[in-house]
Design an enzyme around this catalytic site. Structure first.
Site, PDB file in Angstrom:
ATOM      1  CD  GLN A   1      -3.103  -0.977   0.134  1.00  0.00           C
ATOM      2  OE1 GLN A   1      -3.084   0.123  -0.320  1.00  0.00           O
ATOM      3  NE2 GLN A   1      -3.782  -1.860  -0.058  1.00  0.00           N
TER       4      GLN A   1
ATOM      5  CB  SER B   1       1.656  -4.959  -5.168  1.00  0.00           C
ATOM      6  OG  SER B   1       0.538  -5.560  -6.022  1.00  0.00           O
TER       7      SER B   1
ATOM      8  CB  CYS C   1      -8.204 -11.020   0.473  1.00  0.00           C
ATOM      9  SG  CYS C   1      -6.874 -10.855  -0.823  1.00  0.00           S
TER      10      CYS C   1
END
Length: 358
Positions: free
Chosen positions: A166, A185, A301
């Site tokens: 994040q 990511s 998720c």
């Protein structure tokens, strides 16, 4: 009908045009970077240039292992670090919990911060640990004091793995300064899905398995995705603007009868979690979606199963209360008008819930 309003950037943020263009160019000139011929050598050169740009964006001077995303990076860091035991905080992402099912859990306080006394107590137990800690919680946005925690971990001879999925590039120099491993990511930063990296300070602290990525990950390197990742990191994120918008949203929700999760704590500028008492988050999501607004309940998720948040549970929230919390997260395109639109809809949904309860 009003245009759709996307406020779930912490789950994934739309790909930037720069990333799409870089991927398209990579696909047009695709060759296996491990091949020895001229085409392969050119692909290798492009891959290494992208790797260097990714590392530089995070101020990282160590090694960079390209992965399929932050989840795989966490699995490598937790599963293959040269240590005796594994520790993770009770509010870590599900990916970290799955990667280290045998890890000892570090408790947090009611604001989601790791208890330093508990950390020191666990670190005092014999054996070299790897400790996984999120830079910012993906559900609540709560920031952990990385420098202070790193000091405790390193004093005990341990290694620190920071989940920075994040974290915007170059947002926190303390991560590059103190972490031994960093999981990142692309799709959280405007790059493509399916690519990320594990930043490694010293490869000697990680067990190799053979294959590509200098023997630390098997599989043909995804050159187009790496190029898209690097291109996305070259586009700045105005976190100061997002912080102003989130403060405005915090204030409006608080004045409208909502409860702010971890109010007053250092938090991610673009992530806020809010409880609307008396109305299940699942119902809220439907109401907001019908109004053309996309938000989530917890992380992406856990939203799919709508299970109670383990993060809020670790912070002492009851199952009932935690099931009434939604997350709102901003991206590069979020404007003040977008926030105003969400505030207005929040108040409409909240009034409806109170009227029904009465």
């Amino acid at each position: 009908m009003a245009d759709r309003l996307y406020l779930d950037h912490a789950a994934t943020t739309p790909m930037l045009p720069e990333a799409i263009a870089a991927m398209a160019d990579g696909m047009a000139h695709w060759a296996n970077p491990s091949s020895p011929h001229a085409e392969g050598r050119a692909a290798r050169a492009a891959l290494e240039a992208a790797r260097g740009r990714i590392a530089a964006a995070y101020g990282w001077a160590g090694e960079t292992i390209l992965t399929s995303g932050a989840s795989e990076a966490l699995a490598i860091g937790l599963g293959r670090s040269v240590v005796d035991r594994r520790l993770i905080s009770a509010v870590e992402h599900d990916a970290a919990i799955r990667a280290a099912p045998d890890a000892a859990m570090l408790t947090v306080d009611s604001q989601g911060l790791i208890d330093p006394v508990a950390l020191e107590r666990v670190l005092a137990i014999a054996g070299r640990p790897v400790v996984a800690i999120q830079w910012a919680n993906s559900e609540t946005g709560v920031r952990q004091p990385i420098a202070a925690l790193a000091g405790a971990v390193h004093d005990a001879g341990g290694l620190l793995l920071v989940d920075a999925a994040q974290m915007p590039a170059d947002a926190d120099a303390e991560v590059a300064m103190h972490a031994d491993f960093v999981a990142i990511s692309a799709h959280k930063r405007g790059g493509p899905p399916g690519v990320g990296a594990l930043l490694v300070r010293d490869l000697a602290t990680l067990l190799p398995t053979g294959g590509q990525e200098r023997g630390y990950r098997a599989g043909t390197e995804n050159l187009p995705a790496a190029l898209g990742f690097a291109a996305a990191l070259g586009v700045a994120e105005d976190m100061a603007k997002m912080a102003v918008l989130r403060v405005k949203l915090d204030d409006a929700i608080g004045r409208s009868g909502g409860t702010l999760v971890a109010d007053g704590q250092p938090r991610h500028p673009a992530i806020g979690s809010y409880r609307m008492a008396g109305l299940a988050a699942a119902t809220q999501l439907i109401r907001f979606d019908m109004a053309g607004i996309a938000v989530s309940a917890g992380s992406a998720c856990s939203s799919g199963s709508m299970k109670a948040s383990h993060v809020l549970g670790a912070m002492g929230w009851s199952v009932e209360a935690s099931r009434e919390v939604v997350r709102v997260s901003f991206g590069r395109t979020t404007s003040e008008a977008d926030v105003d639109r969400f505030i207005a809809e929040w108040r409409t949904v909240s009034r409806s819930a109170r009227a029904f309860a009465a």
